[in-house]
Design a protein around this motif. Structure first.
Motif, PDB file in Angstrom:
ATOM      1  N   PRO A   1      10.739 -21.660 -12.094  1.00 34.01           N
ATOM      2  CA  PRO A   1      10.540 -22.867 -12.913  1.00 34.01           C
ATOM      3  C   PRO A   1       9.075 -23.092 -13.288  1.00 34.01           C
ATOM      4  O   PRO A   1       8.167 -22.889 -12.469  1.00 34.01           O
ATOM      5  CB  PRO A   1      11.062 -23.998 -12.014  1.00 34.01           C
ATOM      6  N   GLN A   2       8.855 -23.503 -14.516  1.00 36.59           N
ATOM      7  CA  GLN A   2       7.504 -23.788 -14.987  1.00 36.59           C
ATOM      8  C   GLN A   2       6.868 -24.922 -14.209  1.00 36.59           C
ATOM      9  O   GLN A   2       5.646 -24.987 -14.077  1.00 36.59           O
ATOM     10  CB  GLN A   2       7.553 -24.120 -16.487  1.00 36.59           C
ATOM     11  N   ALA A   3       7.701 -25.804 -13.669  1.00 39.96           N
ATOM     12  CA  ALA A   3       7.162 -26.929 -12.900  1.00 39.96           C
ATOM     13  C   ALA A   3       6.390 -26.452 -11.679  1.00 39.96           C
ATOM     14  O   ALA A   3       5.402 -27.089 -11.274  1.00 39.96           O
ATOM     15  CB  ALA A   3       8.307 -27.856 -12.474  1.00 39.96           C
ATOM     16  N   MET A   4       6.780 -25.347 -11.089  1.00 35.81           N
ATOM     17  CA  MET A   4       6.060 -24.823  -9.930  1.00 35.81           C
ATOM     18  C   MET A   4       4.686 -24.315 -10.350  1.00 35.81           C
ATOM     19  O   MET A   4       3.693 -24.520  -9.623  1.00 35.81           O
ATOM     20  CB  MET A   4       6.870 -23.711  -9.279  1.00 35.81           C
ATOM     21  N   ARG A   5       4.612 -23.698 -11.516  1.00 32.90           N
ATOM     22  CA  ARG A   5       3.310 -23.264 -12.016  1.00 32.90           C
ATOM     23  C   ARG A   5       2.423 -24.466 -12.315  1.00 32.90           C
ATOM     24  O   ARG A   5       1.237 -24.500 -11.942  1.00 32.90           O
ATOM     25  CB  ARG A   5       3.488 -22.431 -13.285  1.00 32.90           C
ATOM     26  N   ASP A   6       2.979 -25.444 -12.994  1.00 32.98           N
ATOM     27  CA  ASP A   6       2.199 -26.628 -13.343  1.00 32.98           C
ATOM     28  C   ASP A   6       1.706 -27.365 -12.108  1.00 32.98           C
ATOM     29  O   ASP A   6       0.566 -27.860 -12.072  1.00 32.98           O
ATOM     30  CB  ASP A   6       3.043 -27.562 -14.214  1.00 32.98           C
ATOM     31  N   GLY A   7       2.546 -27.439 -11.080  1.00 39.05           N
ATOM     32  CA  GLY A   7       2.121 -28.096  -9.841  1.00 39.05           C
ATOM     33  C   GLY A   7       0.980 -27.358  -9.169  1.00 39.05           C
ATOM     34  O   GLY A   7       0.046 -27.976  -8.656  1.00 39.05           O
ATOM     35  N   SER A   8       1.041 -26.028  -9.187  1.00 34.87           N
ATOM     36  CA  SER A   8      -0.038 -25.247  -8.588  1.00 34.87           C
ATOM     37  C   SER A   8      -1.338 -25.424  -9.361  1.00 34.87           C
ATOM     38  O   SER A   8      -2.403 -25.608  -8.751  1.00 34.87           O
ATOM     39  CB  SER A   8       0.367 -23.769  -8.561  1.00 34.87           C
ATOM     40  N   PHE A   9      -1.246 -25.415 -10.704  1.00 36.17           N
ATOM     41  CA  PHE A   9      -2.452 -25.631 -11.508  1.00 36.17           C
ATOM     42  C   PHE A   9      -2.999 -27.035 -11.295  1.00 36.17           C
ATOM     43  O   PHE A   9      -4.221 -27.250 -11.266  1.00 36.17           O
ATOM     44  CB  PHE A   9      -2.144 -25.410 -12.992  1.00 36.17           C
TER      45      PHE A   9
ATOM     46  N   LEU B   1      -2.988 -28.717  -8.616  1.00 37.47           N
ATOM     47  CA  LEU B   1      -3.688 -28.781  -7.327  1.00 37.47           C
ATOM     48  C   LEU B   1      -4.995 -28.007  -7.338  1.00 37.47           C
ATOM     49  O   LEU B   1      -5.677 -27.920  -6.313  1.00 37.47           O
ATOM     50  CB  LEU B   1      -2.779 -28.247  -6.219  1.00 37.47           C
ATOM     51  N   GLY B   2      -5.317 -27.396  -8.470  1.00 41.30           N
ATOM     52  CA  GLY B   2      -6.601 -26.710  -8.596  1.00 41.30           C
ATOM     53  C   GLY B   2      -6.549 -25.215  -8.368  1.00 41.30           C
ATOM     54  O   GLY B   2      -7.610 -24.574  -8.303  1.00 41.30           O
ATOM     55  N   ALA B   3      -5.357 -24.645  -8.235  1.00 37.86           N
ATOM     56  CA  ALA B   3      -5.253 -23.201  -8.012  1.00 37.86           C
ATOM     57  C   ALA B   3      -5.534 -22.445  -9.305  1.00 37.86           C
ATOM     58  O   ALA B   3      -5.229 -22.922 -10.400  1.00 37.86           O
ATOM     59  CB  ALA B   3      -3.868 -22.843  -7.487  1.00 37.86           C
ATOM     60  N   THR B   4      -6.134 -21.277  -9.165  1.00 34.08           N
ATOM     61  CA  THR B   4      -6.343 -20.421 -10.341  1.00 34.08           C
ATOM     62  C   THR B   4      -5.044 -19.717 -10.706  1.00 34.08           C
ATOM     63  O   THR B   4      -4.047 -19.794  -9.979  1.00 34.08           O
ATOM     64  CB  THR B   4      -7.429 -19.379 -10.056  1.00 34.08           C
TER      65      THR B   4
ATOM     66  N   SER C   1      -4.458 -16.463 -10.787  1.00 32.39           N
ATOM     67  CA  SER C   1      -4.154 -15.394  -9.835  1.00 32.39           C
ATOM     68  C   SER C   1      -3.654 -15.963  -8.513  1.00 32.39           C
ATOM     69  O   SER C   1      -2.744 -15.398  -7.890  1.00 32.39           O
ATOM     70  CB  SER C   1      -5.391 -14.525  -9.597  1.00 32.39           C
ATOM     71  N   GLU C   2      -4.225 -17.086  -8.067  1.00 34.30           N
ATOM     72  CA  GLU C   2      -3.742 -17.721  -6.834  1.00 34.30           C
ATOM     73  C   GLU C   2      -2.320 -18.238  -7.005  1.00 34.30           C
ATOM     74  O   GLU C   2      -1.503 -18.172  -6.079  1.00 34.30           O
ATOM     75  CB  GLU C   2      -4.681 -18.856  -6.431  1.00 34.30           C
ATOM     76  N   THR C   3      -2.011 -18.751  -8.185  1.00 36.29           N
ATOM     77  CA  THR C   3      -0.652 -19.228  -8.455  1.00 36.29           C
ATOM     78  C   THR C   3       0.343 -18.082  -8.414  1.00 36.29           C
ATOM     79  O   THR C   3       1.436 -18.206  -7.853  1.00 36.29           O
ATOM     80  CB  THR C   3      -0.609 -19.923  -9.832  1.00 36.29           C
ATOM     81  N   VAL C   4      -0.051 -16.958  -9.005  1.00 39.07           N
ATOM     82  CA  VAL C   4       0.834 -15.796  -8.989  1.00 39.07           C
ATOM     83  C   VAL C   4       1.069 -15.322  -7.560  1.00 39.07           C
ATOM     84  O   VAL C   4       2.212 -15.037  -7.152  1.00 39.07           O
ATOM     85  CB  VAL C   4       0.244 -14.667  -9.851  1.00 39.07           C
ATOM     86  N   LYS C   5      -0.001 -15.246  -6.776  1.00 39.75           N
ATOM     87  CA  LYS C   5       0.096 -14.688  -5.433  1.00 39.75           C
ATOM     88  C   LYS C   5       0.786 -15.621  -4.449  1.00 39.75           C
ATOM     89  O   LYS C   5       1.581 -15.176  -3.611  1.00 39.75           O
ATOM     90  CB  LYS C   5      -1.305 -14.330  -4.933  1.00 39.75           C
ATOM     91  N   GLN C   6       0.499 -16.904  -4.528  1.00 35.98           N
ATOM     92  CA  GLN C   6       0.954 -17.826  -3.500  1.00 35.98           C
ATOM     93  C   GLN C   6       2.172 -18.659  -3.898  1.00 35.98           C
ATOM     94  O   GLN C   6       2.799 -19.281  -3.033  1.00 35.98           O
ATOM     95  CB  GLN C   6      -0.196 -18.765  -3.111  1.00 35.98           C
ATOM     96  N   VAL C   7       2.515 -18.704  -5.166  1.00 41.17           N
ATOM     97  CA  VAL C   7       3.639 -19.537  -5.604  1.00 41.17           C
ATOM     98  C   VAL C   7       4.728 -18.699  -6.272  1.00 41.17           C
ATOM     99  O   VAL C   7       5.892 -18.729  -5.870  1.00 41.17           O
ATOM    100  CB  VAL C   7       3.154 -20.646  -6.574  1.00 41.17           C
ATOM    101  N   ILE C   8       4.346 -17.939  -7.306  1.00 42.17           N
ATOM    102  CA  ILE C   8       5.355 -17.255  -8.114  1.00 42.17           C
ATOM    103  C   ILE C   8       5.994 -16.091  -7.358  1.00 42.17           C
ATOM    104  O   ILE C   8       7.220 -15.972  -7.310  1.00 42.17           O
ATOM    105  CB  ILE C   8       4.717 -16.771  -9.429  1.00 42.17           C
ATOM    106  N   LEU C   9       5.158 -15.228  -6.752  1.00 35.14           N
ATOM    107  CA  LEU C   9       5.722 -14.071  -6.055  1.00 35.14           C
ATOM    108  C   LEU C   9       6.591 -14.470  -4.859  1.00 35.14           C
ATOM    109  O   LEU C   9       7.674 -13.899  -4.676  1.00 35.14           O
ATOM    110  CB  LEU C   9       4.606 -13.123  -5.618  1.00 35.14           C
ATOM    111  N   PRO C  10       6.189 -15.450  -4.018  1.00 32.57           N
ATOM    112  CA  PRO C  10       7.118 -15.869  -2.953  1.00 32.57           C
ATOM    113  C   PRO C  10       8.438 -16.411  -3.489  1.00 32.57           C
ATOM    114  O   PRO C  10       9.490 -16.168  -2.907  1.00 32.57           O
ATOM    115  CB  PRO C  10       6.321 -16.938  -2.206  1.00 32.57           C
TER     116      PRO C  10
END
Length: 486
Positions: A365-373, A375-378, A380-389
């Motif tokens: 879901p795009q909402a997970m990406r938006d939430g990570s952004f 919170l200040g995540a970059t 690459s951090e969003t990909v590694k810590q949110v999307i891939l898990p």
């Protein structure tokens, strides 16, 4: 009547039933469909189903049972004297079928009549020549009883086809008449149609289950037969694979299993990182224009026949690895090696991993990406810590699919890795896999009841159990990581 024409007759009769049933329902309702329990089309569908389904089921069952019944009856007509030394009843029955087909070809071409066929005998020289022209070559060792058996086989087959035509048409007409007689304004035609659709859906869902059960049972029965002829201890514990069809074979599975795992490991070592990185780039970083061009080009790899990959391994990759790596390092002088097959197979598996992983990553879901952004995540951090898990279960499924594809590959291994059954850590040596030996043991002029042939079923069952274990392990890993993520 030919099979295709018979099916067309049944479908045409059922189609006419649909029209007549619909019109009959409207006629009994006085032209007012509101009086009917169901829509007029359901009444037509009920007639169509009663006319077509029983007749087609009878057709299917007849086609499955008739050959077995004819084979059983005709084979009983053969005597031990009809079976040449070194041959078998199955081979003689094959000759019987070929001669019967030759009779049909000769009559269809106008070179013979039914009366001439009935008067024919095995010692007629000109008949042998006519059969040879029809593509059926008879040797002088064909017994007269085999010749007469072929005539009986043809007569029984023709009688069965005639009986099939009559039975199917009568069944279709009976269903047609029965369905028409039931049409009344209060007839629940919709319920009949919906029950049929539900039954059809249940049957479709059972196809995969029944197919799996059939595969397992066929492997188990033949494997049990193999272990009655060859000790299971030697099969599972021996480190030598040396089949000798004249006796004294060593049929240990470990050299084949080692080659399978080695080639698959190298293939996954190539395809998994490349495929996952490609999926991450296409899903998260590539522009729409780049993605529209790159993804179809990447998926073209999945459409290339495996024999083409095998030729690529044999002509290009193998000699290159031999000249630039194996020979300079003193590791081998053959272009056929585990590394050759593994690299080419890894290239073939890239679209399996990348395409499925790309779809899974895009499903996060795009909402997970938006939430990570937020919170200040970059990125690459969003990909590694949110999307891939979040996409991990699907990515593991893609890797599992690629692993199963690698384990079952044959042509690339035949042309790229060779056929040597041995255990070695040197990736530049020729080895082989379980699937290659399954093919080699079941091809050629061999006795089917010998251990050297039946071992193919034991190899297939072992491979099935092994892949099933991989599936169970993957499910365990997926559930473990999913629980940690949630």
């Amino acid at each position: 009547m030919s099979l295709g024409l018979l099916i067309l007759v049944v479908i045409a009769l059922a189609g006419a039933g649909f029209v007549i049933g619909r019109q009959r329902a409207l006629a009994q309702a006085g032209g007012d469909p509101r009086i009917l329990h169901s829509l007029p089309g359901y009444y037509g569908q009920s007639v169509f189903l009663f006319a077509a389904v029983p007749a087609l089921l009878l057709l299917l069952g007849w086609l499955l049972i008739q050959p077995l019944a004819i084979e059983s009856r005709v084979s009983a007509m053969l005597t031990p004297a009809d079976i040449p030394e070194g041959s078998s009843s199955a081979l003689v029955m094959s000759d019987v079928r070929r001669i019967a087909d030759g009779f049909d070809a000769m009559i269809a071409q106008g070179r013979m009549t039914e009366d001439a066929l009935r008067a024919m005998d095995a010692n007629t020289v000109d008949v042998r020549a006519q059969l040879a022209e029809a593509g059926i070559a008879l040797g002088s060792d064909v017994a007269p009883n085999v010749f007469e058996t072929a005539k009986s086989y043809r007569n029984l087959a023709h009688t069965g086809r005639l009986a099939l035509t009559v039975a199917v048409i009568v069944t279709a007409l009976a269903g047609f008449a029965f369905a028409l007689s039931r049409i009344q304004p209060d007839y629940r035609a919709r319920n009949v149609s919906e029950r049929f659709v539900r039954t059809l859906l249940i049957g479709a869902s059972m196809v995969a289950i029944l197919t799996t059960v059939g595969i397992i049972l066929s492997l188990v029965f033949e494997t049990v037969h193999f272990f009655r002829l060859y000790p299971a201890k030697e099969f599972f514990l021996s480190l030598t694979w040396n089949p000798q069809f004249r006796g004294g074979s060593d049929l240990g599975i470990w050299p084949l299993l080692w080659g399978t795992l080695y080639v698959s490991f190298i293939a996954l070592l190539v395809s998994v990182p490349v495929g996952i990185f490609a999926a991450i780039y296409l899903a998260e970083y590539a522009s729409k224009k780049t993605r529209a061009v790159a993804k179809p080009l990447l998926e073209i790899l999945a459409g290339i026949p495996t024999i083409v990959y095998g030729l690529f391994a044999l002509i290009t990759v193998g000699p290159m690895l031999r000249d630039y790596f194996a020979q300079p390092l003193g590791l081998g002088a053959s272009s056929s090696s585990v590394m050759t097959a593994g690299l080419v197979m890894g290239i073939m598996l890239i679209p399996f991993v990348s395409s499925l992983s790309d779809d899974i990553i895009n499903a996060v879901p795009q909402a997970m990406r938006d939430g990570s952004f937020g919170l200040g995540a970059t990125h690459s951090e969003t990909v590694k810590q949110v999307i891939l898990p979040a996409a991990l279960p699907g990515i593991v499924g893609a890797i599992l699919l690629a692993a199963s594809r690698a384990i079952g590959e044959t042509m690339i291994v035949v042309l790229g890795a060779g056929a040597a059954a041995k255990m070695s850590l040197n990736p530049f040596e020729a080895m082989t896999t379980v699937t290659v030996k399954i093919v080699s043991q079941l091809t050629g002029d061999t006795e089917f009841a010998s251990p050297e042939t039946l071992v193919a079923f034991a190899l297939g069952l072992t491979l099935f159990v092994f892949t099933l274990g991989l599936n169970v392990l993957a499910l365990y890993i997926v559930r473990k990581y999913r629980e940690q993520y949630e």
